[in-house]
Write a protein that holds these residues in place. Structure first.
Motif, short mmCIF file in Angstrom:
data_model
loop_
_atom_site.label_atom_id
_atom_site.label_comp_id
_atom_site.label_asym_id
_atom_site.label_seq_id
_atom_site.Cartn_x
_atom_site.Cartn_y
_atom_site.Cartn_z
N GLY A 44 0.93 -1.16 -0.07
CA GLY A 44 0.32 -0.11 0.10
C GLY A 44 1.12 1.39 -0.11
O GLY A 44 1.94 1.63 1.05
N ALA A 45 0.70 2.60 -0.93
CA ALA A 45 1.67 3.65 -0.61
C ALA A 45 0.36 4.56 -1.25
O ALA A 45 0.24 5.51 -1.28
CB ALA A 45 2.09 3.23 -2.53
N GLY A 46 0.25 5.04 0.49
CA GLY A 46 -0.43 5.73 1.09
C GLY A 46 0.09 6.69 1.83
O GLY A 46 1.76 6.17 2.02
N PHE A 47 -0.41 7.09 2.25
CA PHE A 47 0.14 8.07 3.78
C PHE A 47 0.86 7.68 4.75
O PHE A 47 2.40 7.26 4.77
CB PHE A 47 -1.01 9.68 4.54
CG PHE A 47 -1.14 10.24 3.00
CD1 PHE A 47 -0.59 11.35 3.48
CD2 PHE A 47 -2.33 10.21 2.82
CE1 PHE A 47 -0.25 12.00 2.01
CE2 PHE A 47 -2.49 11.20 2.00
CZ PHE A 47 -2.01 11.93 1.50
N ILE A 78 4.12 -1.94 -2.84
CA ILE A 78 3.48 -2.59 -3.59
C ILE A 78 1.96 -1.83 -3.21
O ILE A 78 1.85 -1.84 -2.47
CB ILE A 78 3.61 -3.93 -3.97
CG1 ILE A 78 2.43 -4.47 -2.44
CG2 ILE A 78 5.40 -4.67 -4.52
CD1 ILE A 78 2.57 -5.82 -2.65
N ASP A 79 1.90 -2.08 -4.58
CA ASP A 79 0.42 -0.92 -4.58
C ASP A 79 -0.27 -1.19 -5.94
O ASP A 79 0.19 -1.24 -6.74
CB ASP A 79 0.08 0.78 -5.00
CG ASP A 79 -0.47 1.00 -4.61
OD1 ASP A 79 -0.82 1.86 -3.07
OD2 ASP A 79 -1.83 1.44 -5.19
N ARG A 80 -1.63 -2.00 -5.88
CA ARG A 80 -1.99 -2.23 -6.88
C ARG A 80 -2.49 -1.23 -8.06
O ARG A 80 -2.98 -1.77 -9.05
CB ARG A 80 -3.63 -2.78 -6.32
CG ARG A 80 -4.24 -1.64 -5.75
CD ARG A 80 -5.96 -2.40 -5.25
NE ARG A 80 -6.68 -1.20 -4.47
CZ ARG A 80 -7.88 -1.00 -5.74
NH1 ARG A 80 -7.63 -0.89 -6.56
NH2 ARG A 80 -8.18 0.58 -4.64
N LYS A 81 -2.41 0.35 -7.99
CA LYS A 81 -2.89 1.20 -8.53
C LYS A 81 -1.52 1.73 -9.51
O LYS A 81 0.00 1.13 -8.73
CB LYS A 81 -2.85 2.23 -7.88
CG LYS A 81 -4.90 1.94 -7.44
CD LYS A 81 -5.06 3.77 -7.13
CE LYS A 81 -4.16 4.02 -5.82
NZ LYS A 81 -5.33 5.61 -5.12
N GLN A 82 -1.69 1.98 -10.38
CA GLN A 82 -0.43 1.94 -11.71
C GLN A 82 -0.45 3.50 -11.48
O GLN A 82 1.05 3.96 -11.69
CB GLN A 82 -0.59 1.98 -13.29
CG GLN A 82 0.28 1.78 -14.32
CD GLN A 82 1.67 0.98 -13.91
OE1 GLN A 82 1.46 -0.49 -13.56
NE2 GLN A 82 2.65 1.48 -14.01
N ASP A 83 -0.82 4.01 -10.98
CA ASP A 83 -1.40 5.39 -11.32
C ASP A 83 -2.02 5.80 -9.79
O ASP A 83 -2.18 5.87 -9.45
CB ASP A 83 -1.53 6.00 -12.05
CG ASP A 83 -2.16 7.98 -11.76
OD1 ASP A 83 -1.31 8.12 -10.63
OD2 ASP A 83 -2.96 8.67 -12.45
N GLY A 101 1.07 -0.79 -9.73
CA GLY A 101 0.18 -2.29 -11.14
C GLY A 101 0.52 -2.96 -10.18
O GLY A 101 -0.03 -4.04 -10.76
N GLN A 102 1.07 -3.46 -8.60
CA GLN A 102 1.57 -4.65 -8.84
C GLN A 102 0.37 -4.87 -6.98
O GLN A 102 0.75 -4.38 -5.83
CB GLN A 102 2.74 -4.47 -7.62
CG GLN A 102 2.93 -6.12 -7.09
CD GLN A 102 3.53 -7.29 -7.79
OE1 GLN A 102 4.42 -7.39 -9.01
NE2 GLN A 102 2.82 -8.09 -7.58
N ALA A 103 -0.37 -5.81 -7.59
CA ALA A 103 -1.04 -6.43 -5.84
C ALA A 103 -0.68 -7.39 -5.20
O ALA A 103 -0.20 -8.33 -5.37
CB ALA A 103 -2.29 -6.16 -7.07
N PHE A 104 -0.89 -7.45 -4.60
CA PHE A 104 -1.18 -7.93 -3.11
C PHE A 104 -2.05 -9.09 -3.16
O PHE A 104 -3.18 -9.61 -3.16
CB PHE A 104 -0.74 -8.05 -1.73
CG PHE A 104 -1.16 -8.75 -1.00
CD1 PHE A 104 0.10 -9.09 -0.27
CD2 PHE A 104 -2.01 -9.35 0.01
CE1 PHE A 104 1.07 -10.21 1.32
CE2 PHE A 104 -1.87 -9.94 0.89
CZ PHE A 104 -0.48 -10.44 1.46
N ARG A 105 -1.45 -10.99 -3.74
CA ARG A 105 -2.46 -11.21 -3.40
C ARG A 105 -2.52 -12.53 -2.29
O ARG A 105 -3.38 -12.28 -1.72
CB ARG A 105 -1.53 -12.20 -4.99
CG ARG A 105 -2.22 -12.00 -6.35
CD ARG A 105 -1.66 -12.90 -7.04
NE ARG A 105 -1.10 -13.32 -7.52
CZ ARG A 105 0.31 -12.83 -8.20
NH1 ARG A 105 0.46 -11.71 -8.55
NH2 ARG A 105 1.17 -13.40 -8.18
N ASN A 106 -0.88 -12.91 -1.89
CA ASN A 106 -0.55 -14.06 -0.51
C ASN A 106 0.27 -13.38 0.34
O ASN A 106 1.34 -13.03 -0.91
CB ASN A 106 -2.14 -15.08 -0.97
CG ASN A 106 -1.93 -15.49 0.34
OD1 ASN A 106 -1.77 -15.64 1.70
ND2 ASN A 106 -2.23 -17.37 0.20
#
Length: 369
Positions: A12-15, A34-39, A119-124
């Motif tokens: 997670g690339a939040g605050f 890692i963060d699922r969003k590309q932007d 653009g990298q989601a956490f799966r497990n």
């Protein structure tokens, strides 16, 4: 890439996640976010309204001034739209160009040595003898879940999960101005915002207007933004018929810290940990502070200077705000607010919440002839 080894992987690339990653990287540790969003600026769920203390956080110390707008006052409205103007000497709130701010923070932590995978989601993740293996990412000595109120890290790894929410909607109007642009306008109204409030503020790019209400599991009611904008238009000068240039919406945690927050070298931070004021739902400052505190604790733990209990010292009780949250949920009525808004006890409560007891009633600006 799956064989990469890190001291820490932050999901997670939040605050909170970026504040934690920055602390780790600036102390020489190898960290991947890692963060699922590309932007990082897309599909935002945060208002981006900052208290002054948030701007003093190391992560935001160098933020370009063009991304911020100082807002020195709060104007608080009763349901009948009578209002009081509050402020504190030397204290400011700041509105932001939120998408641009998130992109800037991502670029900034990369200059600090953080590897940021967009653009990298956490799966497990699975536990080995010495590390966590995160699918598609690699191995890490510690894993940090900073992936929001619906944390997949918490769900997959059996940690505490947020169960109490507000549901909020926010509109952005580009290139327009409020009648009183130097105030954060807050509206208490049970009809439009049961359990919370509406807000409106000038931003670096225009105006943001938001509304949130208590969310109940299985409930389908969403905030009535059209009705709210029509109701407040005489006070703000914003046309109730103007179409928003962008809309964001989502769940906002309001139940306080989750339990358990950590186990076996995995820890939750920020919204994932419920580190949001139960009353105001303000999570940016809490997330920045919690993320940085856990980051420093991890530096000590990974260097052998501290034990594994990373989160306990950084968890506030929120006792006063929990009590007010209960009152807001169970005893919110418009008529008493109309009568009591300007009363001294009411102002003192608001001043404490907004300005940490530094605030006071401010005279309305004199209108030119």
């Amino acid at each position: 890439m799956q064989d990469q080894r890190y001291d820490a992987i932050v999901v997670g690339a939040g605050f909170a996640g970026l504040a934690c990653a920055r602390e780790l990287a600036t102390h020489g540790l190898r960290v991947c976010v890692i963060d699922r969003k590309q932007d990082l600026g897309e599909r935002m769920h945060t208002t981006g309204i900052l208290v002054q203390e948030a701007c003093d956080a190391p992560l935001l110390a160098g933020v370009p001034r063009a991304l911020l707008r100082a807002v020195p006052h709060v104007r608080l409205y009763a349901p009948n739209l009578r209002s009081v103007r509050l402020g504190a000497d030397g204290y400011r709130f700041y509105t932001t160009d939120t998408p641009a701010l998130m992109r800037w923070m991502g670029e900034y932590v990369e200059t600090c040595g953080v590897e940021l995978r967009r653009g990298q989601a956490f799966r497990n993740a699975t536990r080995t003898l010495t590390s966590w293996h995160v699918d598609g990412v690699g191995h890490a000595r510690v894993l940090v879940g900073a992936d929001g109120a619906r944390s997949r890290v918490a769900h997959r790894l059996g940690l505490g999960q947020v169960t109490q929410f507000l549901y909020g909607v926010e509109y952005e109007f580009d290139g327009v101005a409020l009648r009183e642009p130097h105030a954060l306008h807050c509206f208490i109204n049970k009809r439009f915002a049961p359990g919370y409030l509406g807000w409106m503020a000038q931003t670096p790019t225009g105006v943001q207007a938001g509304l949130a209400r208590r969310h109940h599991p299985g409930g389908t009611q969403v905030p009535d933004m059209a009705g709210f904008l029509h109701h407040v238009a005489p006070m703000t000068g914003l046309s109730a018929t103007r179409r928003p240039d962008s809309i964001r919406a989502g769940l906002i945690p309001c139940g306080g810290p989750v339990r358990p927050m950590q186990r076996e070298d995995v820890v939750l931070i920020g919204d994932a940990a419920g580190m949001v004021s139960p009353l105001t739902a303000g999570g940016i400052h809490a997330g920045l502070r919690h993320g940085a505190t856990i980051g420093r604790s991890l530096v000590r733990a990974l260097s052998g200077r501290a034990g594994p209990h990373m989160a306990s010292s950084a968890v506030p009780a929120f006792a006063f705000k929990r009590a007010l949250r209960w009152a807001f949920d169970h005893a919110q009525f418009d008529a008493p607010v109309n009568l009591l808004l300007a009363a001294r006890p009411t102002r003192r409560v608001v001043e404490q919440l907004c300005f940490h007891r530094r605030g006071g009633l401010v005279p309305d600006p004199v209108e030119p002839d």
